[in-house]
Motif scaffolding. Structure first.
Motif, PDB file in Angstrom:
ATOM      1  N   MET A 219     139.957 -15.357 -91.677  1.00  0.00           N
ATOM      2  CA  MET A 219     141.391 -15.174 -91.906  1.00  0.00           C
ATOM      3  C   MET A 219     142.221 -15.515 -90.676  1.00  0.00           C
ATOM      4  N   ASP A 220     141.536 -15.793 -89.551  1.00  0.00           N
ATOM      5  CA  ASP A 220     142.208 -16.132 -88.293  1.00  0.00           C
ATOM      6  C   ASP A 220     143.125 -14.999 -87.827  1.00  0.00           C
ATOM      7  N   ILE A 221     142.556 -13.775 -87.809  1.00  0.00           N
ATOM      8  CA  ILE A 221     143.307 -12.624 -87.308  1.00  0.00           C
ATOM      9  C   ILE A 221     142.479 -11.929 -86.234  1.00  0.00           C
ATOM     10  N   ARG A 222     143.138 -11.187 -85.364  1.00  0.00           N
ATOM     11  CA  ARG A 222     142.432 -10.485 -84.287  1.00  0.00           C
ATOM     12  C   ARG A 222     141.736  -9.236 -84.805  1.00  0.00           C
ATOM     13  N   GLY A 223     142.277  -8.629 -85.845  1.00  0.00           N
ATOM     14  CA  GLY A 223     141.638  -7.452 -86.412  1.00  0.00           C
ATOM     15  C   GLY A 223     141.811  -6.213 -85.547  1.00  0.00           C
ATOM     16  N   TYR A 224     140.871  -5.302 -85.655  1.00  0.00           N
ATOM     17  CA  TYR A 224     140.926  -4.036 -84.927  1.00  0.00           C
ATOM     18  C   TYR A 224     140.263  -4.170 -83.562  1.00  0.00           C
ATOM     19  N   PRO A 225     140.680  -3.350 -82.584  1.00  0.00           N
ATOM     20  CA  PRO A 225     140.133  -3.471 -81.228  1.00  0.00           C
ATOM     21  C   PRO A 225     138.626  -3.239 -81.150  1.00  0.00           C
ATOM     22  N   ASP A 226     138.117  -2.276 -81.909  1.00  0.00           N
ATOM     23  CA  ASP A 226     136.718  -1.878 -81.751  1.00  0.00           C
ATOM     24  C   ASP A 226     135.802  -2.329 -82.873  1.00  0.00           C
ATOM     25  N   PHE A 227     136.370  -2.828 -83.980  1.00  0.00           N
ATOM     26  CA  PHE A 227     135.558  -3.164 -85.142  1.00  0.00           C
ATOM     27  C   PHE A 227     135.930  -4.535 -85.701  1.00  0.00           C
ATOM     28  N   LEU A 228     134.904  -5.233 -86.204  1.00  0.00           N
ATOM     29  CA  LEU A 228     135.101  -6.489 -86.916  1.00  0.00           C
ATOM     30  C   LEU A 228     134.914  -6.238 -88.404  1.00  0.00           C
ATOM     31  N   ARG A 229     135.668  -6.955 -89.198  1.00  0.00           N
ATOM     32  CA  ARG A 229     135.499  -6.893 -90.650  1.00  0.00           C
ATOM     33  C   ARG A 229     134.559  -8.006 -91.061  1.00  0.00           C
ATOM     34  N   PHE A 230     133.345  -7.628 -91.479  1.00  0.00           N
ATOM     35  CA  PHE A 230     132.418  -8.584 -92.075  1.00  0.00           C
ATOM     36  C   PHE A 230     132.457  -8.400 -93.585  1.00  0.00           C
ATOM     37  N   ARG A 231     132.185  -9.439 -94.315  1.00  0.00           N
ATOM     38  CA  ARG A 231     132.202  -9.375 -95.769  1.00  0.00           C
ATOM     39  C   ARG A 231     130.829  -9.754 -96.318  1.00  0.00           C
ATOM     40  N   VAL A 232     130.300  -8.911 -97.207  1.00  0.00           N
ATOM     41  CA  VAL A 232     129.069  -9.204 -97.926  1.00  0.00           C
ATOM     42  C   VAL A 232     129.480  -9.593 -99.336  1.00  0.00           C
ATOM     43  N   GLU A 233     129.205 -10.827 -99.690  1.00  0.00           N
ATOM     44  CA  GLU A 233     129.723 -11.407-100.933  1.00  0.00           C
ATOM     45  C   GLU A 233     128.566 -12.017-101.718  1.00  0.00           C
ATOM     46  N   SER A 234     128.389 -11.571-102.954  1.00  0.00           N
ATOM     47  CA  SER A 234     127.280 -12.065-103.770  1.00  0.00           C
ATOM     48  C   SER A 234     127.797 -12.624-105.091  1.00  0.00           C
ATOM     49  N   GLN A 235     127.480 -13.879-105.330  1.00  0.00           N
ATOM     50  CA  GLN A 235     127.796 -14.488-106.622  1.00  0.00           C
ATOM     51  C   GLN A 235     126.829 -13.949-107.672  1.00  0.00           C
ATOM     52  N   MET A 236     127.395 -13.532-108.787  1.00  0.00           N
ATOM     53  CA  MET A 236     126.566 -13.133-109.921  1.00  0.00           C
ATOM     54  C   MET A 236     126.781 -14.184-111.003  1.00  0.00           C
ATOM     55  N   LYS A 237     125.744 -14.985-111.257  1.00  0.00           N
ATOM     56  CA  LYS A 237     125.819 -15.987-112.314  1.00  0.00           C
ATOM     57  C   LYS A 237     124.986 -15.529-113.508  1.00  0.00           C
ATOM     58  N   ARG A 238     124.687 -16.417-114.402  1.00  0.00           N
ATOM     59  CA  ARG A 238     124.203 -16.021-115.724  1.00  0.00           C
ATOM     60  C   ARG A 238     122.980 -15.102-115.690  1.00  0.00           C
ATOM     61  N   GLU A 239     121.948 -15.472-114.928  1.00  0.00           N
ATOM     62  CA  GLU A 239     120.735 -14.665-114.934  1.00  0.00           C
ATOM     63  C   GLU A 239     120.986 -13.279-114.354  1.00  0.00           C
ATOM     64  N   ARG A 240     121.691 -13.231-113.231  1.00  0.00           N
ATOM     65  CA  ARG A 240     121.982 -11.935-112.609  1.00  0.00           C
ATOM     66  C   ARG A 240     122.920 -11.118-113.479  1.00  0.00           C
ATOM     67  N   LEU A 241     123.912 -11.765-114.065  1.00  0.00           N
ATOM     68  CA  LEU A 241     124.839 -11.055-114.945  1.00  0.00           C
ATOM     69  C   LEU A 241     124.105 -10.488-116.155  1.00  0.00           C
ATOM     70  N   ALA A 242     123.157 -11.263-116.686  1.00  0.00           N
ATOM     71  CA  ALA A 242     122.403 -10.799-117.857  1.00  0.00           C
ATOM     72  C   ALA A 242     121.558  -9.578-117.503  1.00  0.00           C
TER      73      ALA A 242
END
Length: 354
Positions: A219-242
């Motif tokens: 996002m091109d932001i400095r964020g918080y002084p002591d913590f970074l925001r990491f994102r865990v992102e999982s695509q759920m497609k047909r087999e996983r959705l089923a």
């Protein structure tokens, strides 16, 4: 009222607020869904269509027309494609942004049904779903009671933001590089991004893809002084959705999305301890200086598979000394005991363990 820390001039509430703001953000990100349409209702001249292409399929079937659009919705757009041959419309969008939330907010699963309802309603006059009927006398539109079951989910990204203490970022990157995900059809990769961030990428063929990345950098932001925001992102497609029972709109709920996150957390092995910093120097500090020098020399040569120049007597003494402080004389520097980190799904906070 904020309380001053007894050990620093910062506000104790600052870290708590940062952690809560980051870790409270979980839900739905990118979505792809489809449903059947009555092709006789398509307004082929409507200005939303970005492209129209007509091709002949066969003498028996005749021609088919494919429509695509970047359909305005609020302050953003949703990608739309409509096929007269398949007689279906396909939408793809970032759910949080489509709902008007500020980045990086994710859509709460409980709001998903309402968002899709609004999107379909806004474009009923351009093309009508098969689950919507019109009274020819009054013009009143009626939706089938089971309409949400007729909206099929083709992709649903379940996502959770996690708080990573800045001083643990290098160790977190190294720990991710050592992960061996379950059921992966590809080789997990990690790479540095042009934006200065970092991404861990786990492709899984047709099932979907997992990504863990520095959201602040993206996002091109400095964020918080002591913590970074990491994102865990999982695509759920047909087999996983089923497997998780989320093939249709009526099946998507907060419980199901959380269950999907739990499933991917385990598949990525994020539910297990993560390797942290080496304890070699702490353990060697328990030895006398001459023993420390011999031990470092011995472990260094061991690391690179070279013959140790130490005499047989000093080698034996060094091995015994290493055992006494809990180090393994059969292994090199990189394989010695380390502290651990953990990243519980429930808290979303990366922590060091003693």
């Amino acid at each position: 009222m904020f309380a001053l820390s007894s050990t620093s001039n910062t506000l104790e509430s600052d870290s708590h607020s940062a952690i809560e703001e980051i870790t409270s953000n979980w839900g739905i990100d990118t979505v792809r869904l489809t449903y059947d349409v009555d092709t006789s209702t398509v307004d082929t001249e409507h200005p939303i269509w970005k492209r129209k292409s007509t091709v002949g399929v066969s003498a028996h079937i005749g021609e088919t027309t494919e429509f695509t659009a970047d359909a305005p919705f609020g302050d953003t757009q949703a990608r739309l494609s409509l096929s007269t041959l398949r007689r279906c419309a396909t939408w793809e969008f970032e759910a949080g942004q489509l709902a008007g939330l500020d980045r990086p907010a994710l859509l709460p699963p409980g709001a998903f049904l309402h968002l899709v309802t609004r999107l379909i309603q806004q474009y009923e006059h351009v093309f009508r779903p098969c689950f919507v009927t019109v009274d020819e006398e009054t013009g009143e539109m009626t939706w089938a009671p089971d309409w949400a079951r007729q909206v099929h989910i083709r992709r649903l990204d379940v996502t959770r933001d996690v708080a990573v203490p800045r001083h643990l970022e290098p160790a977190f990157k190294e720990a991710l590089a050592e992960l061996s995900p379950k059921y992966s059809r590809g080789v997990a990769q990690r790479y540095d991004n042009r934006d200065g961030g970092f991404t861990y990428y786990n492709p899984s063929g047709t099932q979907g893809t997992d990504r863990i990345y520095n959201k602040d950098a993206q996002m091109d932001i400095r964020g918080y002084p002591d913590f970074l925001r990491f994102r865990v992102e999982s695509q759920m497609k047909r087999e996983r959705l089923a497997r998780l029972g989320m093939n249709t709109l009526d099946q998507v709920s907060g419980d199901k999305v959380w269950e999907a996150l739990e499933s991917r957390w385990k598949a990525l092995r994020l539910d297990k301890p993560l390797r942290n910093r080496s304890q070699v120097m702490e353990r060697l500090a328990e030895l006398q200086l001459e023993q420390q020098i011999d031990a470092m020399a011995y472990l260094g040569f061991r690391t690179y598979g070279a013959e140790t120049p130490l005499t047989r007597r000093r080698t034996t003494a060094t091995r015994n000394a290493l055992r006494e402080v809990g180090l393994n004389p059969r292994k090199g520097l990189l394989e010695q005991p380390r502290t651990q980190m953990s990243l519980p799904l429930e808290s979303g906070l990366l922590v060091e363990e003693a």
